[in-house]
Design an enzyme around this catalytic site. Structure first.
Site: not given
Length: 105
Positions: A30, A33
């Site tokens: 991600c 993230c």
């Protein structure tokens, strides 16, 4: 204090034994993230009176399902055993600091 790894095995104890716990649900694949990770880490170093934990949702699928995580990153804040904040999306450093201030008050 640096961030801690949170798993199904230590979540309950971490929440029970600490006044404020911030948990970053994230995944290695991600990009948001990965962008939020250093911001979260920096905040953890500035606020040693709180616990900052990270949950890799791929390594802890059961925990992600139990906490009803539907998108990453998701930040959850637990104060005195109760979830007081839970929202998906990466925060800017200033927004994270604002949130920490509100939760601490």
């Amino acid at each position: 204090m640096a961030t801690q790894v949170i798993t199904s095995q230590n979540l309950e104890e971490t929440i029970k034994n600490n006044h404020i716990v911030l948990i970053d649900f994230w995944a290695t694949w991600c990009p948001p993230c990965r962008a939020f990770g250093p911001i979260f880490e920096k905040a953890s170093e500035a606020h040693s009176d709180m616990v900052f934990g990270k949950v890799d949702i791929d390594q802890n699928k059961d925990l992600a399902m139990r906490m009803q995580i539907q998108a990453v990153p998701t930040l959850m804040v637990v104060k005195d055993g109760a979830v007081v904040y839970k929202q998906a999306g990466a925060l800017r450093g200033s927004d994270l600091e604002d949130l920490i201030g509100k939760v601490s008050a």
